[in-house]
Enzyme design. Structure first.
Site, PDB file in Angstrom:
ATOM      1  N   ASP A  38       0.855  -1.188   0.000  1.00  0.00           N
ATOM      2  CA  ASP A  38       0.000   0.000   0.000  1.00  0.00           C
ATOM      3  C   ASP A  38       0.890   1.237   0.000  1.00  0.00           C
ATOM      4  OD1 ASP A  38      -3.287   0.323   0.875  1.00  0.00           O
ATOM      5  OD2 ASP A  38      -2.035   2.116   0.731  1.00  0.00           O
ATOM      6  N   ASP A  73       4.448   2.483  -5.136  1.00  0.00           N
ATOM      7  CA  ASP A  73       3.332   2.922  -5.969  1.00  0.00           C
ATOM      8  C   ASP A  73       3.160   1.919  -7.110  1.00  0.00           C
ATOM      9  OD1 ASP A  73       1.692   4.154  -7.803  1.00  0.00           O
ATOM     10  OD2 ASP A  73       2.900   5.975  -7.998  1.00  0.00           O
ATOM     11  N   ILE A  74       2.023   1.226  -7.140  1.00  0.00           N
ATOM     12  CA  ILE A  74       1.840   0.176  -8.157  1.00  0.00           C
ATOM     13  C   ILE A  74       1.496   0.733  -9.543  1.00  0.00           C
ATOM     14  CG2 ILE A  74       1.373  -1.904  -6.790  1.00  0.00           C
ATOM     15  CD1 ILE A  74      -1.440   0.216  -8.164  1.00  0.00           C
ATOM     16  N   TYR A 164     -12.882   6.407 -13.825  1.00  0.00           N
ATOM     17  CA  TYR A 164     -12.941   5.181 -13.012  1.00  0.00           C
ATOM     18  C   TYR A 164     -13.635   4.055 -13.789  1.00  0.00           C
ATOM     19  CZ  TYR A 164     -14.325   2.412  -8.843  1.00  0.00           C
ATOM     20  OH  TYR A 164     -14.529   1.422  -7.908  1.00  0.00           O
ATOM     21  N   LYS A 168     -12.111   0.524 -14.964  1.00  0.00           N
ATOM     22  CA  LYS A 168     -12.683  -0.734 -14.477  1.00  0.00           C
ATOM     23  C   LYS A 168     -13.105  -1.645 -15.631  1.00  0.00           C
ATOM     24  CE  LYS A 168     -12.287  -0.329 -10.007  1.00  0.00           C
ATOM     25  NZ  LYS A 168     -11.105  -0.993  -9.397  1.00  0.00           N
ATOM     26  N   THR A 198     -16.496   0.837   2.971  1.00  0.00           N
ATOM     27  CA  THR A 198     -15.120   1.340   3.140  1.00  0.00           C
ATOM     28  C   THR A 198     -15.176   2.854   2.990  1.00  0.00           C
ATOM     29  OG1 THR A 198     -14.621   1.336   0.785  1.00  0.00           O
ATOM     30  CG2 THR A 198     -14.187  -0.718   1.962  1.00  0.00           C
TER      31      THR A 198
HETATM   32  N1  LIG Z   1     -15.871  -0.322  -1.580  1.00  0.00           N
HETATM   33  C1  LIG Z   1     -16.693  -0.630  -2.573  1.00  0.00           C
HETATM   34  O1  LIG Z   1     -17.920  -0.766  -2.390  1.00  0.00           O
HETATM   35  C2  LIG Z   1     -16.153  -0.809  -3.970  1.00  0.00           C
HETATM   36  C3  LIG Z   1     -17.078  -0.876  -5.039  1.00  0.00           C
HETATM   37  C4  LIG Z   1     -16.599  -1.134  -6.313  1.00  0.00           C
HETATM   38  C5  LIG Z   1     -15.230  -1.298  -6.509  1.00  0.00           C
HETATM   39  N2  LIG Z   1     -14.343  -1.192  -5.465  1.00  0.00           N
HETATM   40  C6  LIG Z   1     -12.929  -1.373  -5.728  1.00  0.00           C
HETATM   41  O2  LIG Z   1     -12.331  -2.172  -4.718  1.00  0.00           O
HETATM   42  C7  LIG Z   1     -10.988  -1.755  -4.493  1.00  0.00           C
HETATM   43  C8  LIG Z   1     -10.754  -1.436  -3.012  1.00  0.00           C
HETATM   44  O3  LIG Z   1     -11.588  -0.362  -2.640  1.00  0.00           O
HETATM   45  P1  LIG Z   1     -11.744   0.117  -1.118  1.00  0.00           P
HETATM   46  O4  LIG Z   1     -13.157   0.517  -0.991  1.00  0.00           O
HETATM   47  O5  LIG Z   1     -11.153  -0.877  -0.190  1.00  0.00           O
HETATM   48  O6  LIG Z   1     -10.845   1.456  -1.166  1.00  0.00           O
HETATM   49  P2  LIG Z   1      -9.896   2.147  -0.052  1.00  0.00           P
HETATM   50  O7  LIG Z   1      -9.760   3.569  -0.471  1.00  0.00           O
HETATM   51  O8  LIG Z   1     -10.400   1.845   1.322  1.00  0.00           O
HETATM   52  O9  LIG Z   1      -8.491   1.394  -0.255  1.00  0.00           O
HETATM   53  C9  LIG Z   1      -7.714   1.548  -1.402  1.00  0.00           C
HETATM   54  C10 LIG Z   1      -6.252   1.454  -1.002  1.00  0.00           C
HETATM   55  O10 LIG Z   1      -5.432   1.556  -2.190  1.00  0.00           O
HETATM   56  C11 LIG Z   1      -4.246   2.259  -1.836  1.00  0.00           C
HETATM   57  N3  LIG Z   1      -3.626   2.833  -3.042  1.00  0.00           N
HETATM   58  C12 LIG Z   1      -4.087   3.851  -3.805  1.00  0.00           C
HETATM   59  N4  LIG Z   1      -3.221   4.124  -4.794  1.00  0.00           N
HETATM   60  C13 LIG Z   1      -2.181   3.240  -4.672  1.00  0.00           C
HETATM   61  C14 LIG Z   1      -0.995   3.024  -5.415  1.00  0.00           C
HETATM   62  N5  LIG Z   1      -0.705   3.772  -6.490  1.00  0.00           N
HETATM   63  N6  LIG Z   1      -0.155   2.027  -5.018  1.00  0.00           N
HETATM   64  C15 LIG Z   1      -0.456   1.262  -3.944  1.00  0.00           C
HETATM   65  N7  LIG Z   1      -1.574   1.435  -3.192  1.00  0.00           N
HETATM   66  C16 LIG Z   1      -2.426   2.421  -3.558  1.00  0.00           C
HETATM   67  C17 LIG Z   1      -4.745   3.344  -0.866  1.00  0.00           C
HETATM   68  O11 LIG Z   1      -3.676   3.866  -0.073  1.00  0.00           O
HETATM   69  C18 LIG Z   1      -5.800   2.573  -0.063  1.00  0.00           C
HETATM   70  O12 LIG Z   1      -5.254   2.042   1.128  1.00  0.00           O
HETATM   71  C19 LIG Z   1     -10.756  -0.562  -5.434  1.00  0.00           C
HETATM   72  O13 LIG Z   1     -10.140  -1.021  -6.631  1.00  0.00           O
HETATM   73  C20 LIG Z   1     -12.150  -0.074  -5.714  1.00  0.00           C
HETATM   74  O14 LIG Z   1     -12.230   0.618  -6.934  1.00  0.00           O
HETATM   75  C21 LIG Z   1     -14.791  -0.936  -4.201  1.00  0.00           C
END
Ligand SMILES: NC(=O)c1ccc[n+]([C@@H]2O[C@H](COP(=O)([O-])OP(=O)(O)OC[C@H]3O[C@@H](n4cnc5c(N)ncnc54)[C@H](O)[C@@H]3O)[C@@H](O)[C@H]2O)c1
Length: 304
Positions: A38, A73-74, A164, A168, A198
């Site tokens: 992360d 950073d990924i 986004y 996706k 989240t």
């Molecule tokens: N929460 C939902 O309901 C939901 C719905 C649809 C899709 N998603 C997808 O699920 C995944 C997780 O979402 P979440 O809700 O846990 O989000 P979140 O914001 O809680 O966590 C995302 C994490 O990614 C890390 N991150 C961001 N850029 C980065 C980088 N360049 N390198 C490494 N780490 C990085 C952030 O620091 C963060 O800790 C995401 O891809 C999101 O698009 C979530």
């Protein structure tokens, strides 16, 4: 502690919080050694401001598991490669990668800047490529491995998150390409579209009827990483998980076709032919949007 992933080495991006953290904790609890990645950025991306990867590693170790942190950073090729290099250096192999990292920069398409487009596509889509690229090179030689991308129901389209949504949608095509290209090497690839509470879902401006917890998503990912899923030859699939619901998405396919007889197509011939034969496939999200607009006009809270 279970043993669903005993002996496996799993890397999870965006594992410092939210869904990624739940996946990392669940994988470790099921016996995997975990690379916790992360970058520790705010929801809209930018410069890192916290060491969340390290704190998740501490949680895993405190619970008796094994894990190592990578705060890169990924969205960079070097970041993706380092995750795999650390897995190999620390644990000697890589059995699964789960690309969860993501950010949001919301704006209507007609106002969206390059600074709002590029980082979102770079984090989600390129950030899945960088890790898949590095991991698949090793998995191909191992003759086994599992790649998991994170998509969203929003791949169908989004009012204010075209960046986004496009990323996706791209992840789904990347996952399907990986499933096709790596099938003969024993490597599977699938995508998960979660709905879970989240910081990211807290941003959604509507009431979500179907939503669950990050731990629900982690259970599905753990299964997809396991030999149980590999025995079922699950690859090239997109699964939604939203609380108690699990759904599989259809493969894209032609819905209806029509054929011209005789002369070549012209715009005029198409105008006469297309509407009554090939027609359209109505967009479910457009109908939903119209229903929400009606609810808003009636001063009711819209659902989705
Ligand atoms: N929460 C939902 O309901 C939901 C719905 C649809 C899709 N998603 C997808 O699920 C995944 C997780 O979402 P979440 O809700 O846990 O989000 P979140 O914001 O809680 O966590 C995302 C994490 O990614 C890390 N991150 C961001 N850029 C980065 C980088 N360049 N390198 C490494 N780490 C990085 C952030 O620091 C963060 O800790 C995401 O891809 C999101 O698009 C979530």
């Amino acid at each position: 502690m279970g043993n669903f992933l005993a002996g496996k080495v799993i890397a999870v991006t965006g594992a410092g919080r939210g869904i990624g953290r739940a996946v990392a904790l669940a994988a470790a609890a099921e016996g995997a050694r975990v690379v916790v990645n992360d970058y520790g950025v705010p929801i809209e991306g930018g410069e890192p401001e916290s060491e969340v990867a390290e704190s998740v590693v501490k949680e895993i170790v405190a619970a008796g598991g094994q894990a190592v942190a990578v705060a890169d950073d990924i969205s960079t090729m070097a970041g993706g490669q380092r995750i795999v290099d650390v897995a190999l250096a620390q644990y000697g192999r890589i059995d699964g990668v789960v690309c969860v990292a993501g950010i949001l920069r919301e704006r209507m398409l007609f106002n969206m800047s390059e600074e709002e487009w590029d980082p979102v596509v770079a984090t989600h889509l390129k950030g899945t490529f960088t890790v898949f690229r590095a991991a698949s090179a090793v998995m191909r030689k191992q003759g086994s491995g599992t790649l998991i991308g994170f998509t969203s129901g929003n791949h169908q389209g989004s009012v204010a998150q075209a960046n986004y949504s496009a990323a996706k949608g791209g992840i789904i095509s990347l996952v399907r390409s990986a499933a096709l290209g790596l099938n003969k090497y024993g490597v599977t690839a699938n995508a998960v579209a979660p709905v879970a509470r989240t910081r990211m879902s807290a941003n959604v401006p509507m009431e979500l009827k179907e939503i669950g917890e990050p731990e629900d998503v982690a259970a599905l990912v753990t299964y997809l990483l396991s030999d149980r899923a590999r025995e079922e030859k699950i690859t090239g699939q997109v699964y939604t998980i939203a609380g108690p619901k699990i759904a599989v998405w259809a493969q894209p396919r032609e819905l209806r076709a029509g054929y011209a007889e005789g002369a070549a197509w012209t715009p005029e011939r198409i105008a006469d032919f297309l509407p009554g034969t090939v027609g359209v496939d109505p967009m479910p999200m457009l109908a939903q949007l119209e229903a929400m607009a009606r609810a808003a006009a009636a001063k009711e809270r819209p659902n989705a």
